[in-house]
Design a protein around this motif. Structure first.
Motif, PDB file in Angstrom:
ATOM      1  N   LEU A 148       0.536  -1.099   0.093  1.00 18.72           N
ATOM      2  CA  LEU A 148       0.114  -0.259  -0.077  1.00 18.72           C
ATOM      3  C   LEU A 148       0.604   1.242   0.197  1.00 18.72           C
ATOM      4  O   LEU A 148       0.662   2.247  -0.809  1.00 18.72           O
ATOM      5  N   ALA A 149       2.057   1.004   0.627  1.00 17.99           N
ATOM      6  CA  ALA A 149       2.977   2.486   0.740  1.00 17.99           C
ATOM      7  C   ALA A 149       3.387   2.703  -0.509  1.00 17.99           C
ATOM      8  O   ALA A 149       3.472   3.899  -0.842  1.00 17.99           O
ATOM      9  N   ILE A 150       3.847   1.494  -1.188  1.00 21.09           N
ATOM     10  CA  ILE A 150       4.465   1.652  -2.559  1.00 21.09           C
ATOM     11  C   ILE A 150       3.581   2.366  -3.594  1.00 21.09           C
ATOM     12  O   ILE A 150       3.704   2.960  -4.409  1.00 21.09           O
ATOM     13  N   LEU A 151       2.275   1.616  -3.420  1.00 21.51           N
ATOM     14  CA  LEU A 151       1.386   2.212  -4.435  1.00 21.51           C
ATOM     15  C   LEU A 151       1.089   3.770  -4.159  1.00 21.51           C
ATOM     16  O   LEU A 151       0.876   4.535  -4.956  1.00 21.51           O
ATOM     17  N   THR A 152       0.889   3.977  -2.925  1.00 19.89           N
ATOM     18  CA  THR A 152       0.703   5.417  -2.373  1.00 19.89           C
ATOM     19  C   THR A 152       1.582   6.113  -2.933  1.00 19.89           C
ATOM     20  O   THR A 152       1.159   7.355  -3.815  1.00 19.89           O
TER      21      THR A 152
ATOM     22  N   VAL B  65       4.551   4.096 -13.004  1.00 12.91           N
ATOM     23  CA  VAL B  65       4.312   2.411 -13.298  1.00 12.91           C
ATOM     24  C   VAL B  65       5.280   1.600 -12.846  1.00 12.91           C
ATOM     25  O   VAL B  65       5.026   0.444 -12.242  1.00 12.91           O
ATOM     26  N   ASP B  66       6.728   2.191 -12.714  1.00 10.11           N
ATOM     27  CA  ASP B  66       7.755   1.497 -12.446  1.00 10.11           C
ATOM     28  C   ASP B  66       7.707   1.116 -11.014  1.00 10.11           C
ATOM     29  O   ASP B  66       8.061  -0.054 -10.629  1.00 10.11           O
TER      30      ASP B  66
ATOM     31  N   PHE C 215      13.202   5.042   0.221  1.00 12.84           N
ATOM     32  CA  PHE C 215      14.211   5.190  -0.707  1.00 12.84           C
ATOM     33  C   PHE C 215      14.184   4.316  -1.833  1.00 12.84           C
ATOM     34  O   PHE C 215      14.404   4.732  -3.013  1.00 12.84           O
ATOM     35  N   CYS C 216      13.801   3.062  -1.682  1.00 13.36           N
ATOM     36  CA  CYS C 216      13.518   2.090  -2.794  1.00 13.36           C
ATOM     37  C   CYS C 216      12.688   2.716  -3.861  1.00 13.36           C
ATOM     38  O   CYS C 216      12.799   2.852  -5.108  1.00 13.36           O
ATOM     39  N   ALA C 217      11.589   3.572  -3.254  1.00 10.97           N
ATOM     40  CA  ALA C 217      10.590   3.676  -4.288  1.00 10.97           C
ATOM     41  C   ALA C 217      11.048   5.017  -4.903  1.00 10.97           C
ATOM     42  O   ALA C 217      10.862   5.117  -6.138  1.00 10.97           O
ATOM     43  N   ILE C 218      11.661   5.850  -4.127  1.00  7.73           N
ATOM     44  CA  ILE C 218      12.186   7.217  -4.785  1.00  7.73           C
ATOM     45  C   ILE C 218      13.333   6.552  -5.850  1.00  7.73           C
ATOM     46  O   ILE C 218      13.355   7.308  -7.040  1.00  7.73           O
ATOM     47  N   GLY C 219      13.995   5.890  -5.520  1.00  9.18           N
ATOM     48  CA  GLY C 219      15.041   5.252  -6.619  1.00  9.18           C
ATOM     49  C   GLY C 219      14.556   4.826  -7.799  1.00  9.18           C
ATOM     50  O   GLY C 219      14.915   5.177  -8.829  1.00  9.18           O
TER      51      GLY C 219
END
Lengths: 259, 503
Positions: free
Chosen positions: A190-194, B414-415, B401-405
Motif C-alpha cells: 500500500l505504501a509503494i502504491l501510495t 508505473v515502474d 528510498f527504494c520507491a524514490i530510486g
C-alpha cells in the motif's frame, strides 16, 4: 485487527481436506483473474479515464467467450472449418479452462508436498497466461523466428517445469505450505502504491511522508512518536538529497500549490 | 607484458584524478552504509543507488557504481559478523564463524581478517582482470552468434547446477526470467509482445525494477514476518582490539589465498558470482581442514576464505562484461544498464575504444579496496551504531528510498507499482522455496540469447546443427550438458545438497 501478529489463519497442513478447499478456491480465483482484473480496470474507467471497454461489454464479451469457445473449437475439429477465435475466447481456452480443471483436480487430490504442488500450479498459470499473451504474435516464418516463437517456446518450457514441480509435489513427501502473513505485505504494498500514485500530482514531500507512515503500519511494533519524527526528518532529507544534491528532476510540492 | 603495465598505469592516472578519487570514496562509503542495513542486498543496493550516478560523467559514474558494489559487499560482512544477519547473500556463510568469533569477544580480529582477505583478493582480482582482459578480448573476436548463445546456455546451466534446492525449480525460474525478458518490443520486427498496450511496458520490463522488487521489497516484507525485532542479537559489548594476533594471520593466510583463487575462477564464469564463490570457499575450507569440527564455532578460516572469495568473484565478474559484453550476474546487468544510459555498449570494442573507462575502472577497484580497509575498520563503530537503529524505523525508510530510486530511473510511477508487484511475487517465491537469483539471470540474458539465437539461425538458414558443428560452440554446449547430467545424478545431488545445508 484482532491478531496483531498479522498471521493468516488459513488452516494447518494437518487437515488436508480443509486445505484443499482453500487451495482449489484460490486456483479457481486465479483462473478467472484476468477477466476480473479487466472488469476492475473498466469499472475504474467509469471514474477515471482508463477505459478500453465498458464494464457491461467486458462482462458480456467474457461471458460469451467462456460459454462459446469450447463448442466453437469442437465444431472446428468436427467439420474441419477454420474458425478464427477472438482474444477473449482464446483466453478462456488457453488459460481459464485448464486452470478450472486443475482447481477441480486440486479439490479431489491430496498433495503430499503442498508447498511444491501449489508453487508448480502457480507457475503453470503464469505459463498459460504467457502463452495466451503471446497468441497474437506470429510464429516461425520459414526458417527465421517470428516475434512469437521464443515466447511460445519458453511458455511451453515453463508449463512443463511447473507441471513437473506440481506432480512431484503431489506424489512425494515434502514441506507443508509456509504461513503467509498479511500485515507486512499489505501495508508495504500500500505504501509503494501510495507513493506511485501521489508522486506526480502531490510531489515528493507528500508522497514520501505518506508512504513512510503507511509502511510503518506494517508492524505492530511501531511507536508513533518516534516514527513521526523520523518520517519528517527522512522526508526533508529526501527533499534536499534527490532534487538538489543529485539533481534528479522530480516535483517537490503538490501541483495545485505550485500553480 | 609492457602493454599491461602501460594500461594499468594509464588506469591509475585516470582513477587518481581528484574527482574520481572522491567518487570512488563516496561510492565505497555509501555502498557500505546501505550494505550494512539488513535486508538490502548488493543487487537492491546498486539498483537503488543507480540514479545517483546519472548526472556524472561516464567514467566517474562507473567508478562510483563499482565502489558502491564492493562497498555493499563489504558492509554485508560487517553485519554478518556483528549481528548474525547477513547484509548480503554473499556473506551468509560468514555468519557461521564470524558471529561465533564476535560472541567470543573476537569481533575485532574477525572484522579485520575479513577486510584483509577482501583486500588481498581485490588486489589479485585487479591484476587478473588486467592480465586476462586483452587476450579474452581477442578470443571474443572468434565468437560468432552461435558461440555467444552457447556460452550463455552454459552460464544458465551453471546457475542451475549451483543454485540450492531443486534443479527443476531452478530451471523453471530461468524459464520465467527468460519469458519476462521477452516483454516489450521485439528487437527485429518491433512487434509489441505481451505488453497489453501499456506504454511503460513497450520498452520491456526494467531490470532494476524487477531486481528491486524481487530482492529489495520482497526481503523487507519477509523480514516483517518474524516481527520487526525478532532475533536481532546485537553484539552489545564494545569492540576492542581490531588487530588479529600473529596466530590468526598464520591460520588465515592460506585460507585467503585459496578463497581468492576459487572466487576468481567462479567470478569469471557466467552464472557464477560472489554468492556461490563464498559458499564454495567455505565448504572447501571445511573439507580440507585438519579439524572440521572447529568450523561453526569461530574458526577464523571460516571468515577469511568466503570473504576473500566473494570479493575476488565480485571483481572478476567484470571480466565477461568488459570483454564479451555478457553480464554474468544480476549486478553486472545493472552495470550494463548504467553503461547504456551513458551511451556505452559493453563488449570487446569498449576495451579498445574507451581505454580510459575500462582501465580507470580497473585501477579504481584497487584504490577502492584500499580505501575500504583504511576507512572502514576505524568506522566500524559507526556502522554498529547504525545497526542499533530499530528495524521498525529502518524498514519504512528503506521502502521510501527504494520507491524514490525506482521512480527516478525513468520518472515513471508505473515502474514503482511494478516493483511493488514483483515484491509480492518475490515474497511468494520465498514462501514456495523458489530461488529468485536464476530468475534474474534469465532475465538478464534473455534478450541477448534470443538475439544471438535468431541471428545464428538466419546465418545458417534454419539449420540448428551449427551449434554442434562449430567447435567452440560445441565445446561450450558439451560442458553445459555434462554439468547438467552431473547435477541430476542422484549421488552428486546428495553431495551438492550437503554443500548448501550450511546456508
Amino acid at each position: 485487527m484482532a491478531d496483531t501478529t498479522g498471521q493468516l489463519s488459513d488452516g494447518t497442513a494437518n487437515v488436508p481436506a480443509a486445505r484443499n478447499v482453500t487451495g482449489a478456491t484460490i486456483i479457481l480465483l486465479l483462473a478467472f483473474a484476468p477477466q476480473l482484473v479487466e472488469l476492475a480496470i473498466s469499472l475504474a474507467g467509469l471514474v477515471g479515464s482508463v477505459s478500453a471497454r465498458s464494464p457491461l461489454q467486458v462482462v458480456s464479451a467474457h461471458g460469451a467467450a467462456l460459454v462459446e469457445s469450447l463448442p466453437m473449437l469442437l465444431g472446428q475439429w468436427a467439420d474441419g472449418r477454420k474458425v478464427t477465435l477472438r482474444s477473449d475466447a482464446l483466453l478462456a481456452l488457453i488459460y481459464t479452462y485448464p486452470l478450472v480443471a486443475i482447481a477441480v483436480f486440486t479439490f479431489l487430490a491430496r498433495p503430499r508436498a503442498p508447498q511444491d504442488y501449489f508453487g508448480g500450479v502457480a507457475l503453470m498459470a503464469v505459463a498459460l497466461f504467457a502463452l495466451w499473451a503471446a497468441s497474437d504474435l506470429s510464429g516461425m516464418r520459414g526458417f527465421t523466428f517470428g516475434p512469437g516463437t521464443a515466447p511460445r517456446m519458453l511458455g511451453v518450457l515453463l508449463l512443463a517445469m511447473g507441471a513437473a514441480v506440481a506432480v512431484i509435489g503431489l506424489v512425494t513427501e515434502g514441506p507443508a505450505l509456509q504461513v503467509y502473513h498479511w500485515r507486512g505485505p499489505f501495508f508495504v504494498s500500500l505504501a509503494i502504491l501510495t507513493f506511485a500514485v501521489a508522486i506526480r500530482p502531490l510531489g515528493l514531500i507528500v508522497a514520501a511522508f505518506a508512504a513512510f507512515l503507511i509502511a510503518a503500519l506494517g508492524t505492530p511494533e511501531t511507536r508513533w512518536g518516534e516514527t513521526l519524527i523520523v518520517g519528517v526528518v527522512l522526508t526533508l532529507g529526501c527533499a534536499l538529497l534527490f532534487p538538489y544534491v543529485l539533481g534528479l528532476p522530480m516535483p517537490l510540492f503538490p501541483r495545485f500549490l505550485v500553480q | 607484458m609492457l602493454d599491461l603495465f602501460q594500461n594499468l598505469l594509464h588506469g591509475f592516472g585516470v582513477a587518481l584524478s581528484p574527482i574520481n578519487l572522491l567518487l570512488c570514496l563516496v561510492g565505497a562509503l555509501v555502498g557500505t552504509l546501505v550494505g550494512v542495513l539488513p535486508g538490502i542486498g548488493t543487487i537492491a543496493t546498486v539498483a537503488m543507488l543507480l540514479p545517483i550516478t546519472f548526472g556524472l560523467p561516464p567514467v566517474g559514474a562507473l567508478i562510483m557504481l563499482a565502489g558502491i558494489y564492493y562497498g555493499a559487499q563489504y558492509g554485508g560482512s560487517t553485519t554478518s559478523i556483528l549481528v548474525n544477519i547477513p547484509g548480503e547473500a554473499t556473506s551468509v556463510v560468514t555468519t557461521l564463524d564470524g558471529f561465533q568469533m564476535a560472541k567470543q569477544g573476537r569481533a575485532g580480529p574477525a572484522l579485520s581478517i575479513a577486510a584483509i582477505g577482501s583486500f588481498v583478493a581485490g588486489c589479485a582480482a585487479t591484476v587478473l582482470i588486467a592480465v586476462l582482459g586483452a587476450p579474452l578480448t581477442k578470443l571474443a573476436l572468434l565468437f560468432g552468434p552461435a558461440e555467444y548463445f552457447s556460452l550463455m546456455v552454459l552460464g544458465l546451466i551453471f546457475a542451475v547446477v549451483l543454485a540450492k534446492g531443486s534443479v527443476l525449480k531452478a530451471v523453471a525460474m530461468i524459464a520465467l526470467g527468460l519469458l519476462l525478458s521477452m516483454v516489450g518490443a521485439d528487437l527485429e520486427t518491433g512487434a509489441s509482445r505481451m505488453a497489453f498496450n501499456i506504454p511503460e511496458l513497450a520498452d520491456g520490463l526494467g531490470f532494476a525494477t524487477v531486481a528491486m522488487g524481487v530482492f529489495g521489497f520482497a526481503e523487507i516484507i519477509r523480514n516483517l514476518d518474524g516481527g520487526a525485532e525478532a532475533d536481532r542479537e546485537l553484539v552489545q559489548q564494545k569492540i576492542t582490539g581490531l588487530m588479529p594476533t600473529r596466530k590468526d594471520l598464520r591460520d588465515s593466510a592460506p585460507a585467503i589465498i585459496r578463497g581468492t583463487i576459487l572466487g576468481s575462477i567462479l567470478g569469471i564464469l557466467p552464472g557464477g558470482g560472489a554468492v556461490i564463490a563464498s559458499f564454495a570457499a567455505y565448504t572447501f575450507e571445511k573439507k580440507i581442514a585438519r579439524d572440521p569440527s572447529r568450523f561453526g564455532r569461530g574458526a577464523i578460516e571460516g571468515v577469511a576464505a568466503p570473504e576473500s572469495a566473494n570479493n575476488a568473484a565480485a571483481q572478476t565478474s567484470f571480466i565477461p562484461l568488459l570483454t564479451l559484453g555478457i553480464p554474468p550476474n544480476a549486478v553486472m546487468a545493472l552495470m550494463v544498464g548504467a553503461m547504456t544510459i551513458h551511451g556505452i555498449q559493453p563488449g570487446p570494442q569498449v576495451m579498445q575504444k574507451q581505454p580510459d573507462l575500462v582501465w580507470g575502472m580497473i585501477a579504481s577497484m584497487w584504490i577502492g579496496n584500499l580505501m575500504l580497509i583504511i576507512i572502514n575498520l576505524p568506522l566500524v563503530g559507526i556502522w554498529v551504531r547504525l545497526l542499533r537503529v530499530p528495524y521498525r524505523l529502518m524498514f519504512p525508510s528503506i521502502v521510501v528510498f527504494c520507491a524514490i530510486g525506482i521512480y527516478s530511473i525513468n520518472n515513471a510511477p508505473v515502474d514503482v507499482i511494478l516493483a511493488g508487484a514483483f515484491g509480492l511475487f518475490g515474497y511468494w517465491l520465498i514462501k514456495h522455496d523458489f530461488e529468485p537469483a536464476p530468475l534474474l539471470l534469465g532475465m538478464v540474458l534473455g534478450t541477448l540469447m534470443e538475439e544471438n539465437l535468431r541471428r545464428t539461425l538466419q546465418i545458417s538458414r534454419g539449420d540448428w546443427s551449427v551449434f554442434l558443428t562449430r567447435p567452440l560452440s560445441a565445446t561450450l554446449l558439451a560442458i553445459a550438458a555434462a554439468l547438467l547430467v552431473l547435477a541430476v545424478l542422484p549421488a552428486l545431488r546428495r553431495k551438492r545438497d550437503e554443500v548448501f545445508v550450511e546456508g
